[in-house]
Design an enzyme around this catalytic site. Structure first.
Site, PDB file in Angstrom:
ATOM      1  N   LYS A  74       0.877  -1.174   0.000  1.00  0.00           N
ATOM      2  CA  LYS A  74       0.000   0.000   0.000  1.00  0.00           C
ATOM      3  C   LYS A  74       0.914   1.224   0.000  1.00  0.00           C
ATOM      4  O   LYS A  74       1.341   1.689   1.043  1.00  0.00           O
ATOM      5  CB  LYS A  74      -0.905  -0.024   1.249  1.00  0.00           C
ATOM      6  N   SER A 111       4.804   8.452   9.575  1.00  0.00           N
ATOM      7  CA  SER A 111       4.940   9.371  10.705  1.00  0.00           C
ATOM      8  C   SER A 111       4.614   8.660  12.020  1.00  0.00           C
ATOM      9  O   SER A 111       3.905   7.640  12.035  1.00  0.00           O
ATOM     10  CB  SER A 111       4.005  10.559  10.498  1.00  0.00           C
ATOM     11  N   GLU A 121       9.176  17.326  14.141  1.00  0.00           N
ATOM     12  CA  GLU A 121       9.801  16.851  12.899  1.00  0.00           C
ATOM     13  C   GLU A 121       9.255  17.728  11.774  1.00  0.00           C
ATOM     14  O   GLU A 121       8.079  17.630  11.419  1.00  0.00           O
ATOM     15  CB  GLU A 121       9.449  15.388  12.632  1.00  0.00           C
ATOM     16  N   CYS A 144      13.875  10.341   6.561  1.00  0.00           N
ATOM     17  CA  CYS A 144      13.743  10.015   7.988  1.00  0.00           C
ATOM     18  C   CYS A 144      15.101  10.029   8.666  1.00  0.00           C
ATOM     19  O   CYS A 144      15.197  10.055   9.875  1.00  0.00           O
ATOM     20  CB  CYS A 144      13.089   8.655   8.157  1.00  0.00           C
TER      21      CYS A 144
HETATM   22  P1  NAD Z   1       2.306   9.268   6.801  1.00  0.00           P
HETATM   23  O1  NAD Z   1       2.310   8.714   8.177  1.00  0.00           O
HETATM   24  O2  NAD Z   1       1.442  10.434   6.506  1.00  0.00           O
HETATM   25  O3  NAD Z   1       1.868   8.127   5.755  1.00  0.00           O
HETATM   26  C1  NAD Z   1       2.468   6.855   5.749  1.00  0.00           C
HETATM   27  C2  NAD Z   1       1.469   5.841   5.225  1.00  0.00           C
HETATM   28  O4  NAD Z   1       0.354   5.802   6.105  1.00  0.00           O
HETATM   29  C3  NAD Z   1       0.927   6.168   3.843  1.00  0.00           C
HETATM   30  O5  NAD Z   1       0.853   4.992   3.077  1.00  0.00           O
HETATM   31  C4  NAD Z   1      -0.450   6.753   4.129  1.00  0.00           C
HETATM   32  O6  NAD Z   1      -1.370   6.479   3.106  1.00  0.00           O
HETATM   33  C5  NAD Z   1      -0.858   6.046   5.406  1.00  0.00           C
HETATM   34  N1  NAD Z   1      -1.719   6.876   6.264  1.00  0.00           N
HETATM   35  C6  NAD Z   1      -1.701   8.223   6.380  1.00  0.00           C
HETATM   36  N2  NAD Z   1      -2.613   8.637   7.267  1.00  0.00           N
HETATM   37  C7  NAD Z   1      -3.227   7.528   7.734  1.00  0.00           C
HETATM   38  C8  NAD Z   1      -4.263   7.298   8.690  1.00  0.00           C
HETATM   39  N3  NAD Z   1      -4.840   8.302   9.340  1.00  0.00           N
HETATM   40  N4  NAD Z   1      -4.631   6.038   8.936  1.00  0.00           N
HETATM   41  C9  NAD Z   1      -4.055   5.012   8.289  1.00  0.00           C
HETATM   42  N5  NAD Z   1      -3.077   5.162   7.369  1.00  0.00           N
HETATM   43  C10 NAD Z   1      -2.649   6.407   7.098  1.00  0.00           C
HETATM   44  O7  NAD Z   1       3.826   9.570   6.430  1.00  0.00           O
HETATM   45  P2  NAD Z   1       4.392  10.326   5.156  1.00  0.00           P
HETATM   46  O8  NAD Z   1       4.104  11.773   5.286  1.00  0.00           O
HETATM   47  O9  NAD Z   1       4.008   9.621   3.922  1.00  0.00           O
HETATM   48  O10 NAD Z   1       5.962  10.072   5.353  1.00  0.00           O
HETATM   49  C11 NAD Z   1       6.796  10.894   6.116  1.00  0.00           C
HETATM   50  C12 NAD Z   1       6.998  10.336   7.496  1.00  0.00           C
HETATM   51  O11 NAD Z   1       7.533   9.024   7.423  1.00  0.00           O
HETATM   52  C13 NAD Z   1       7.995  11.138   8.310  1.00  0.00           C
HETATM   53  O12 NAD Z   1       7.511  11.239   9.621  1.00  0.00           O
HETATM   54  C14 NAD Z   1       9.255  10.293   8.255  1.00  0.00           C
HETATM   55  O13 NAD Z   1      10.152  10.476   9.329  1.00  0.00           O
HETATM   56  C15 NAD Z   1       8.665   8.934   8.282  1.00  0.00           C
HETATM   57  N6  NAD Z   1       9.609   7.947   7.778  1.00  0.00           N
HETATM   58  C16 NAD Z   1      10.210   7.132   8.671  1.00  0.00           C
HETATM   59  C17 NAD Z   1      11.129   6.215   8.245  1.00  0.00           C
HETATM   60  C18 NAD Z   1      11.807   5.307   9.219  1.00  0.00           C
HETATM   61  O14 NAD Z   1      12.502   4.420   8.778  1.00  0.00           O
HETATM   62  N7  NAD Z   1      11.638   5.471  10.516  1.00  0.00           N
HETATM   63  C19 NAD Z   1      11.447   6.124   6.887  1.00  0.00           C
HETATM   64  C20 NAD Z   1      10.802   6.962   5.991  1.00  0.00           C
HETATM   65  C21 NAD Z   1       9.877   7.888   6.453  1.00  0.00           C
END
Ligand code: NAD
Length: 500
Positions: free
Chosen positions: A177, A230, A385, A285
């Protein structure tokens, strides 16, 4: 300028989905601000349809020999390598990161495929002969069934690759997804599995938002969830997935500190701070967002960083620039909001990216590299962040104060120390409460044969991504105790089995 808008849909059982979506969302080119795609968002019923296909495919794939699985993995590795530039172009067109960075992302993902090619060795169990008279014990690792991989926007190719090759190598089917913001790279990469000889239905791509994720988290045939995103969503996914009896690894957000000790090579440290602070517009990240300068070197270090920032080119990722746009208009506005908040809260705005030159369309989602000095721990530019090209310098008087800052932070993804003092570096790697540590290395992303994962609010669950953690996550262990008696042996004994 008008752009043709392409339909982007799910990939199920080796083919594009042919249904009609109830809901769709827009995909943008961040460098032009133009809508380039219309993405189908899965309903709960579509999730069920895709999981059913994956579940059926998992039965035969889980029984496929290790030799055949390995042949598919080697073929897949070749195909991804051949199509690296096309995949990178898709990433740049929807994420915005510059092409060289997008190629780098695919390359790091390839390393995981290469690791997974060694699956026959990685899956070897233990064997103890003669634990009791004529009794042997051995352990085997078996696939789980269907694994869900839910990924973020910032690494649309690499993050799925942290999980998918290992899940497949271990004999599972997968439902990916991707992020709704840049979905095309996942489709392109999944399409290559078919060409590599993977049976249809083993790797599927399901596009969607919260509705799709919620159904995946409750679907009885989804046995594991690998999430990256996130922190609030990672926690949500972990809590709901585990409540429904699934195995979950949920990697969250970060606030990565880079400590520079007074004895460090300041040119090296300035290069590292600029590369790790502004690469991919800070949307990593493992980006460095807090630069902790141990006095008295802050003024000199900031001078060197400013010199380097003056040479950075921000613009369209296809034009050979150093840094691209932010992923969406709302995200750019949010990051710009943090810059305004930093000024209001009293930090010194040393370089203001809001006024920076940009080589790109006016409608793109731009913010040039931004530098704050004299940031303090209660300011929102420090606590949150930001996920943008905003680097905050915090000045501290000593190593202990620097360490205290890192260890007090609720995140624990990555950190780095810059020093020429081996003893200080060794002390730091021992004392710091962070999952991935760099010594004179600003973005210490582990190689595929180690595991990637943070501590504290940067990871929920106890299993990190790839490496042996990945193999363990995507398999269940079975221990067999077997006895093959001589035909002459026999007799009844209802006592509890003990050793003889
Ligand atoms: P996000 O949390 O908004 O989205 C991540 C995934 O979750 C997406 O596929 C999205 O469709 C889904 N999602 C979003 N809102 C949701 C909800 N309310 N309920 C269920 N699913 C939901 O993150 P983003 O903005 O796409 O990515 C950036 C974030 O990811 C940053 O915080 C970054 O630090 C983090 N990140 C962490 C790592 C790590 O290894 N720790 C790696 C890459 C990115």
């Amino acid at each position: 300028m008008s752009t043709e808008i392409k339909r982007i849909t799910h990939l199920v059982g080796g083919n594009s989905w042919t249904g009609v979506a109830e809901r769709t969302s827009k995909v943008y080119n961040p460098a032009t601000g133009q809508v380039t795609g219309e993405l189908d968002l899965a309903s709960a019923a579509t999730v069920d349809e895709v999981v059913k296909v994956a579940h059926e495919a998992s039965r035969a794939w889980g029984q496929t020999s290790l030799t055949k699985r390995t042949q598919v993995l080697f073929a897949y590795r070749e195909l991804v390598n051949q199509h690296k530039d096309e995949i990178a172009a898709l990433i740049t067109a929807e994420h915005g990161k510059v092409l060289s960075d997008a190629v780098g992302e695919v390359t790091r993902g390839l390393e995981v495929i290469e690791f997974a090619c060694g699956i026959p060795h990685l899956l070897k169990g233990g064997f103890s002969e003669g634990v009791s008279t004529k009794v042997d014990v051995y352990s085997i690792r078996q696939p789980l069934g269907v694994s869900a991989v839910i990924s973020p926007f910032n690494f649309p190719a690499m993050v799925p690759m942290w999980f998918v090759p290992i899940a497949v190598a271990c004999g599972n089917s997968v439902v990916i997804k991707p992020s709704e913001k840049d979905p095309s790279a996942a489709n392109a990469m999944a399409g290559l599995w078919k060409e590599a000889g993977l049976p249809d239905g083993v790797v599927n791509v399901l596009h969607g938002d919260k509705e799709a994720v919620d159904r995946l988290l409750e679907h009885p045939d989804i046995k594991s969830v690998s999430f990256v995103g996130s922190t609030p969503i990672a926690k949500y996914v972990y809590e709901n997935g585990t409540r429904n009896g699934k195995r979950v690894q949920a990697l969250g957000g970060a606030k990565n500190h880079m400590i520079v000790l007074p004895d460090a090579d300041l040119d090296l440290a300035a290069d590292a701070a600029v590369n790790a602070g502004f690469g991919s517009a800070g949307e990593r990240c493992m980006a460095i967002s807090a630069l902790v300068a141990v006095e008295p070197i802050a003024d000199e270090l900031i001078g060197k960083i400013k010199d380097r920032m003056a040479k950075l080119k921000t613009g369209d990722g296809t034009r050979g620039c150093d840094m691209g746009p932010l992923v969406t208009g709302p995200h750019r506005d949010k990051v710009v909001g943090y810059v305004a908040a930093g000024v209001d809260e009293g930090a010194e705005l040393t370089v203001d990216g809001r006024n920076g030159d940009v080589d790109g369309a006016a409608e793109g989602f731009w913010l040039a590299p931004t530098l704050f000095d004299k940031v303090t721990p209660e300011m929102s530019i420090y606590t949150d962040e930001i996920f943008g090209p905003v680097l905050s310098v915090v000045r501290v008087p000593s190593y202990d104060a620097a360490l205290d800052l890192v260890n007090s932070n609720p995140y624990g993804n990555g950190t780095a120390i810059f020093t020429n003092d081996g003893g200080a570096a060794r002390r730091f790697q021992n004392e710091v409460e962070v999952g991935m540590v760099g010594v004179n290395v600003p973005i210490p992303v582990p190689m595929a044969y180690y595991s990637f994962g943070g501590w504290k609010n940067s990871l929920f669950g106890d299993t990190h991504a790839h490496g042996m953690d990945g193999v363990h996550f995507f398999t269940r262990t079975k221990v067999v105790t077997s006895r093959w008696l001589d035909p002459s042996h026999g007799g009844i004994n209802l006592g509890f089995p003990t050793h003889d």
